[in-house]
Design a protein around this motif. Structure first.
Motif, PDB file in Angstrom:
ATOM      1  N   VAL A 273      34.014  39.469  41.198  1.00  0.00           N
ATOM      2  CA  VAL A 273      35.244  40.100  41.712  1.00  0.00           C
ATOM      3  C   VAL A 273      35.136  41.610  41.540  1.00  0.00           C
ATOM      4  CG1 VAL A 273      37.758  40.262  41.533  1.00  0.00           C
ATOM      5  CG2 VAL A 273      36.628  38.079  41.047  1.00  0.00           C
ATOM      6  N   PHE A 274      35.159  42.313  42.650  1.00  0.00           N
ATOM      7  CA  PHE A 274      35.248  43.776  42.603  1.00  0.00           C
ATOM      8  C   PHE A 274      36.712  44.162  42.473  1.00  0.00           C
ATOM      9  CE2 PHE A 274      30.990  43.852  44.253  1.00  0.00           C
ATOM     10  CZ  PHE A 274      30.502  45.122  43.966  1.00  0.00           C
ATOM     11  N   VAL A 275      36.991  45.134  41.639  1.00  0.00           N
ATOM     12  CA  VAL A 275      38.371  45.618  41.552  1.00  0.00           C
ATOM     13  C   VAL A 275      38.370  47.138  41.747  1.00  0.00           C
ATOM     14  CG1 VAL A 275      40.509  45.637  40.239  1.00  0.00           C
ATOM     15  CG2 VAL A 275      38.855  43.780  39.878  1.00  0.00           C
ATOM     16  N   ASP A 284      53.637  55.845  39.129  1.00  0.00           N
ATOM     17  CA  ASP A 284      54.172  54.543  38.744  1.00  0.00           C
ATOM     18  C   ASP A 284      53.247  53.811  37.768  1.00  0.00           C
ATOM     19  OD1 ASP A 284      56.003  55.289  40.666  1.00  0.00           O
ATOM     20  OD2 ASP A 284      54.957  54.190  42.234  1.00  0.00           O
ATOM     21  N   SER A 285      53.335  52.507  37.828  1.00  0.00           N
ATOM     22  CA  SER A 285      52.548  51.736  36.880  1.00  0.00           C
ATOM     23  C   SER A 285      51.382  51.074  37.581  1.00  0.00           C
ATOM     24  CB  SER A 285      53.452  50.688  36.246  1.00  0.00           C
ATOM     25  OG  SER A 285      54.152  50.036  37.293  1.00  0.00           O
ATOM     26  N   LEU A 286      50.990  51.670  38.721  1.00  0.00           N
ATOM     27  CA  LEU A 286      49.943  51.081  39.540  1.00  0.00           C
ATOM     28  C   LEU A 286      48.672  50.792  38.734  1.00  0.00           C
ATOM     29  CD1 LEU A 286      50.373  50.663  42.556  1.00  0.00           C
ATOM     30  CD2 LEU A 286      48.974  52.686  42.986  1.00  0.00           C
ATOM     31  N   HIS A 287      48.250  51.773  37.969  1.00  0.00           N
ATOM     32  CA  HIS A 287      47.015  51.642  37.211  1.00  0.00           C
ATOM     33  C   HIS A 287      47.113  50.482  36.216  1.00  0.00           C
ATOM     34  CE1 HIS A 287      44.415  52.581  33.713  1.00  0.00           C
ATOM     35  NE2 HIS A 287      43.523  52.809  34.659  1.00  0.00           N
ATOM     36  N   ALA A 288      48.197  50.443  35.463  1.00  0.00           N
ATOM     37  CA  ALA A 288      48.366  49.400  34.443  1.00  0.00           C
ATOM     38  C   ALA A 288      48.393  48.016  35.097  1.00  0.00           C
ATOM     39  CB  ALA A 288      49.657  49.642  33.670  1.00  0.00           C
ATOM     40  N   LYS A 289      49.022  47.936  36.256  1.00  0.00           N
ATOM     41  CA  LYS A 289      49.111  46.642  36.946  1.00  0.00           C
ATOM     42  C   LYS A 289      47.710  46.154  37.339  1.00  0.00           C
ATOM     43  CE  LYS A 289      53.672  45.828  37.953  1.00  0.00           C
ATOM     44  NZ  LYS A 289      54.444  46.890  38.584  1.00  0.00           N
ATOM     45  N   VAL A 290      46.909  47.056  37.853  1.00  0.00           N
ATOM     46  CA  VAL A 290      45.570  46.648  38.291  1.00  0.00           C
ATOM     47  C   VAL A 290      44.710  46.284  37.080  1.00  0.00           C
ATOM     48  CG1 VAL A 290      43.489  47.334  39.557  1.00  0.00           C
ATOM     49  CG2 VAL A 290      45.735  47.964  40.439  1.00  0.00           C
ATOM     50  N   VAL A 291      44.860  47.036  36.007  1.00  0.00           N
ATOM     51  CA  VAL A 291      44.095  46.698  34.796  1.00  0.00           C
ATOM     52  C   VAL A 291      44.470  45.292  34.337  1.00  0.00           C
ATOM     53  CG1 VAL A 291      43.658  47.296  32.374  1.00  0.00           C
ATOM     54  CG2 VAL A 291      43.724  49.093  34.112  1.00  0.00           C
ATOM     55  N   SER A 292      45.761  44.942  34.429  1.00  0.00           N
ATOM     56  CA  SER A 292      46.093  43.582  33.992  1.00  0.00           C
ATOM     57  C   SER A 292      45.569  42.544  34.978  1.00  0.00           C
ATOM     58  CB  SER A 292      47.589  43.429  33.675  1.00  0.00           C
ATOM     59  OG  SER A 292      48.317  43.415  34.848  1.00  0.00           O
ATOM     60  N   ASN A 293      45.428  42.896  36.251  1.00  0.00           N
ATOM     61  CA  ASN A 293      44.785  41.978  37.198  1.00  0.00           C
ATOM     62  C   ASN A 293      43.318  41.735  36.822  1.00  0.00           C
ATOM     63  OD1 ASN A 293      46.645  43.538  39.853  1.00  0.00           O
ATOM     64  ND2 ASN A 293      47.065  41.549  38.904  1.00  0.00           N
ATOM     65  N   ILE A 294      42.655  42.783  36.345  1.00  0.00           N
ATOM     66  CA  ILE A 294      41.254  42.603  35.932  1.00  0.00           C
ATOM     67  C   ILE A 294      41.216  41.614  34.769  1.00  0.00           C
ATOM     68  CG2 ILE A 294      39.088  43.712  35.226  1.00  0.00           C
ATOM     69  CD1 ILE A 294      40.260  46.392  36.037  1.00  0.00           C
ATOM     70  N   GLN A 295      42.132  41.819  33.819  1.00  0.00           N
ATOM     71  CA  GLN A 295      42.199  40.905  32.664  1.00  0.00           C
ATOM     72  C   GLN A 295      42.407  39.472  33.116  1.00  0.00           C
ATOM     73  OE1 GLN A 295      45.143  43.631  30.579  1.00  0.00           O
ATOM     74  NE2 GLN A 295      44.673  42.140  28.974  1.00  0.00           N
ATOM     75  N   GLU A 296      43.319  39.284  34.063  1.00  0.00           N
ATOM     76  CA  GLU A 296      43.652  37.932  34.518  1.00  0.00           C
ATOM     77  C   GLU A 296      42.436  37.208  35.092  1.00  0.00           C
ATOM     78  OE1 GLU A 296      48.112  39.373  35.658  1.00  0.00           O
ATOM     79  OE2 GLU A 296      46.759  38.767  37.292  1.00  0.00           O
ATOM     80  N   VAL A 297      41.675  37.896  35.918  1.00  0.00           N
ATOM     81  CA  VAL A 297      40.523  37.206  36.523  1.00  0.00           C
ATOM     82  C   VAL A 297      39.395  37.052  35.507  1.00  0.00           C
ATOM     83  CG1 VAL A 297      41.048  37.761  38.929  1.00  0.00           C
ATOM     84  CG2 VAL A 297      39.602  39.318  37.626  1.00  0.00           C
ATOM     85  N   ARG A 298      39.284  38.033  34.649  1.00  0.00           N
ATOM     86  CA  ARG A 298      38.254  37.973  33.599  1.00  0.00           C
ATOM     87  C   ARG A 298      38.499  36.776  32.678  1.00  0.00           C
ATOM     88  NH1 ARG A 298      34.730  41.728  30.941  1.00  0.00           N
ATOM     89  NH2 ARG A 298      33.367  40.356  29.783  1.00  0.00           N
ATOM     90  N   ALA A 299      39.769  36.585  32.342  1.00  0.00           N
ATOM     91  CA  ALA A 299      40.132  35.490  31.436  1.00  0.00           C
ATOM     92  C   ALA A 299      39.764  34.137  32.031  1.00  0.00           C
ATOM     93  CB  ALA A 299      41.619  35.545  31.123  1.00  0.00           C
ATOM     94  N   ARG A 300      39.632  34.091  33.358  1.00  0.00           N
ATOM     95  CA  ARG A 300      39.283  32.830  34.023  1.00  0.00           C
ATOM     96  C   ARG A 300      37.809  32.763  34.384  1.00  0.00           C
ATOM     97  NH1 ARG A 300      44.333  34.232  34.431  1.00  0.00           N
ATOM     98  NH2 ARG A 300      45.942  32.619  34.366  1.00  0.00           N
ATOM     99  N   GLY A 301      37.038  33.656  33.810  1.00  0.00           N
ATOM    100  CA  GLY A 301      35.592  33.563  33.946  1.00  0.00           C
ATOM    101  C   GLY A 301      34.965  34.451  35.014  1.00  0.00           C
ATOM    102  N   ALA A 302      35.787  35.270  35.700  1.00  0.00           N
ATOM    103  CA  ALA A 302      35.216  36.105  36.768  1.00  0.00           C
ATOM    104  C   ALA A 302      34.225  37.117  36.197  1.00  0.00           C
ATOM    105  CB  ALA A 302      36.324  36.842  37.511  1.00  0.00           C
ATOM    106  N   THR A 316      37.145  49.456  30.596  1.00  0.00           N
ATOM    107  CA  THR A 316      35.821  49.062  30.111  1.00  0.00           C
ATOM    108  C   THR A 316      35.829  47.722  29.363  1.00  0.00           C
ATOM    109  OG1 THR A 316      36.217  50.556  28.280  1.00  0.00           O
ATOM    110  CG2 THR A 316      34.771  51.364  29.999  1.00  0.00           C
ATOM    111  N   ALA A 317      36.910  47.438  28.668  1.00  0.00           N
ATOM    112  CA  ALA A 317      36.949  46.210  27.875  1.00  0.00           C
ATOM    113  C   ALA A 317      36.883  44.948  28.737  1.00  0.00           C
ATOM    114  CB  ALA A 317      38.226  46.198  27.027  1.00  0.00           C
ATOM    115  N   TYR A 318      37.312  45.047  29.989  1.00  0.00           N
ATOM    116  CA  TYR A 318      37.387  43.845  30.830  1.00  0.00           C
ATOM    117  C   TYR A 318      36.367  43.838  31.962  1.00  0.00           C
ATOM    118  CZ  TYR A 318      41.832  44.603  28.576  1.00  0.00           C
ATOM    119  OH  TYR A 318      42.790  44.891  27.653  1.00  0.00           O
ATOM    120  N   ALA A 319      35.496  44.826  31.965  1.00  0.00           N
ATOM    121  CA  ALA A 319      34.594  44.956  33.106  1.00  0.00           C
ATOM    122  C   ALA A 319      33.164  44.650  32.712  1.00  0.00           C
ATOM    123  CB  ALA A 319      34.681  46.364  33.676  1.00  0.00           C
ATOM    124  N   GLU A 320      32.523  43.826  33.493  1.00  0.00           N
ATOM    125  CA  GLU A 320      31.108  43.576  33.260  1.00  0.00           C
ATOM    126  C   GLU A 320      30.292  44.794  33.692  1.00  0.00           C
ATOM    127  OE1 GLU A 320      28.841  39.450  33.928  1.00  0.00           O
ATOM    128  OE2 GLU A 320      30.905  39.682  33.280  1.00  0.00           O
TER     129      GLU A 320
END
Ligand code: M6R
Length: 369
Positions: A273-275, A284-302, A316-320
Motif C-alpha cells: 500500500v502506497f500512502v 486542519d488535521s489532514l496529516h494526522a488523519k492520513v498517518v492514522s490510515n497508515i497505522q490502520e493498514v499496517r496493523a492488518r499486515g500491509a 517512520t514508525a508505520y512505514a516499511e
C-alpha cells in the motif's frame, strides 16, 4: 533522441523540471501579476463565470481533479471535473456562465473533443489546456492555454501531467486575480512557490535510486493499492494508473478516508500500500488523519510505502519504506509526490521486461469514441 535514457518515458520523467518551468515562463510579471493575454478571451466574460466544468480523460482528468482543489480554494467558483465520455450523456447543466476547461495532452482525444463541442452548443465558453500546438481541441475552443512540456512520446503520460497541473493552476490564479477576491495577496506567494518547484523535482530525480530499487524488487507484486487525501487522492489514482498501464498489475487508488467504508477488507498480510501523506504543516488535521490510515493498514499486515514531506518523522514508525519529497505548500505537493510513483512504475515494468514506451493495448492518442 531519448537523451541517453533507455526509454522515452524515462527521459520524459527527467524532463519534468523543464516542463513545469516552460509552462510557467512568461506568464507573470515581476510584481507577481499574471499576464495571460494569450488567452484572448474577454476578461468580462471570465468574470461572469459562475461554474467551471473540467473535461478530460485518464491522466489529464487526474490533473483536473488536482486543479479543482486549487481553483475552488482560490476563486470560490464551484468546479466539477468530469470524464469527457460521461459528460455528454447525462444532460449536464451548462449555460453561457459556465466555463468549460478541457485538458488534453494530445488535443486529439475524441471523447474530449465531442464533449467540448457539446458544451459549446449549449452556449458555454471553452478554454483548452493542451500540449500540442494547433491540434483539434484548442482549435475548436474559444481560448487555449498551452502547456509547454514539449512533445510527449511515451504512451504513459508523465511530464504532460505536471505541466497540466501547472497550467490549470495559472488559470485558477488568473481567474482569482480578475475577480479581485481575498486571495489577491496570496497570488504572488503562490507564483513564487511554483517557481521553486522545478528545482525540487530535480532533487527527487537526483535521488531516484532507492525508489527504482523498490520498483525492481516488487516485480512479482499481484496488486498494489494507493491511498491519498485531498490533492493526494488524484495523485494516488495517477500512481495506480501508471502501474496498470506499464506493468499490467492490478492497482487502485483510494481516498484514504474511504478505507473503512470497504477497501480495508482487501488488506491482508504483505499487501503493498502506497500512502501519499500531506505536509504536517498543512491545514486542519489532514496529516494526522492520513498517518492514522497508515497505522490502520499496517496493523492488518500491509506493506506500507510512504511518500512524505522531508522532516516528517511521524510516518517512520508505520512505514516499511519512506520516500521523502521536498517541502511545499499543500496545493503544490502533487507536482512532487507524483514523481516517485512514476519512477516506481517505470522501474517495476522495466524489471518485468515490458516495453514502457508502448504498453500493450494502448495508443498515445485515443481518436475514437
Ligand atoms: O491526450 P489526452 O491528454 O487527451 O489523453 C487522455 C488519456 O488518454 C491519457 O491521459 C491516458 O490516460 C494516458 N495513457 C495516461 O498515461
Amino acid at each position: 533522441e531519448k537523451g541517453g535514457f533507455p526509454s522515452f518515458m524515462e527521459k520524459e520523467i527527467h524532463d519534468q523540471p523543464d516542463a513545469v518551468l516552460q509552462t510557467l515562463l512568461g506568464r507573470s510579471d515581476i510584481d507577481g501579476k499574471l499576464t495571460l493575454d494569450e488567452l484572448r478571451i474577454d476578461p468580462a466574460l471570465l468574470k461572469s463565470v459562475n461554474k467551471i466544468i473540467v473535461l478530460a480523460c485518464g491522466t489529464s482528468a487526474y490533473a483536473g481533479q488536482v486543479a479543482k482543489y486549487a481553483i475552488e480554494h482560490w476563486c470560490r467558483i464551484p468546479t466539477e471535473v468530469e470524464l469527457s465520455h460521461e459528460f455528454r450523456y447525462r444532460d449536464p447543466i451548462v449555460d453561457a456562465n459556465t466555463l468549460i476547461v478541457s485538458i488534453s495532452q494530445s488535443g486529439e482525444t475524441m471523447d474530449t473533443l465531442m464533449a467540448v463541442r457539446y458544451a459549446k452548443e449549449q452556449g458555454a465558453k471553452t478554454v483548452s489546456i493542451c500540449n500540442t500546438n494547433g491540434s483539434t481541441i484548442p482549435r475548436e475552443s474559444d481560448a487555449v492555454l498551452y502547456t509547454h512540456a514539449g512533445p510527449e512520446i511515451a504512451v504513459a503520460s508523465t511530464k504532460a501531467f505536471l505541466a497540466q497541473i501547472t497550467a490549470a493552476y495559472l488559470l485558477g490564479l488568473y481567474l482569482a486575480q480578475l475577480r479581485g477576491n481575498k486571495f489577491q495577496g496570496e497570488i504572488k506567494d503562490i507564483l513564487a512557490d511554483l517557481g521553486k518547484i522545478p528545482a525540487k523535482i530535480q532533487e527527487i530525480l537526483d535521488n531516484e535510486e532507492p525508489i527504482k530499487e523498490l520498483g525492481r524488487s516488487m516485480a512479482d507484486a499481484k496488486s498494489v493499492l494507493f491511498l491519498g487525501r485531498h490533492v493526494g487522492y488524484p495523485v494516488a489514482m495517477e500512481g495506480a494508473l501508471k502501474l496498470k498501464e506499464l506493468a499490467y498489475i492490478h492497482a487502485e487508488g483510494f481516498a484514504a478516508g474511504e478505507l473503512k467504508h470497504g477497501p480495508i477488507a482487501l488488506i491482508e498480510e504483505g499487501q503493498p500500500v502506497f500512502v501519499v501523506v500531506p505536509s504536517p504543516r498543512g491545514r486542519d488535521s489532514l496529516h494526522a488523519k492520513v498517518v492514522s490510515n497508515i497505522q490502520e493498514v499496517r496493523a492488518r499486515g500491509a506493506k506500507t510505502i510512504v511518500i512524505a514531506e522531508e522532516g516528517d518523522e511521524a510516518v517512520t514508525a508505520y512505514a516499511e519504506h519512506v520516500f521523502y519529497i521536498p517541502e511545499s505548500p499543500t496545493l503544490l505537493a502533487p507536482l512532487l509526490a507524483t514523481v516517485p510513483l512514476q519512477i516506481f512504475a517505470l522501474a517495476l515494468a522495466s524489471a518485468k521486461g515490458y516495453d514502457v514506451d508502448q504498453p500493450r493495448n494502448l495508443a498515445k492518442s485515443v481518436t475514437v469514441e
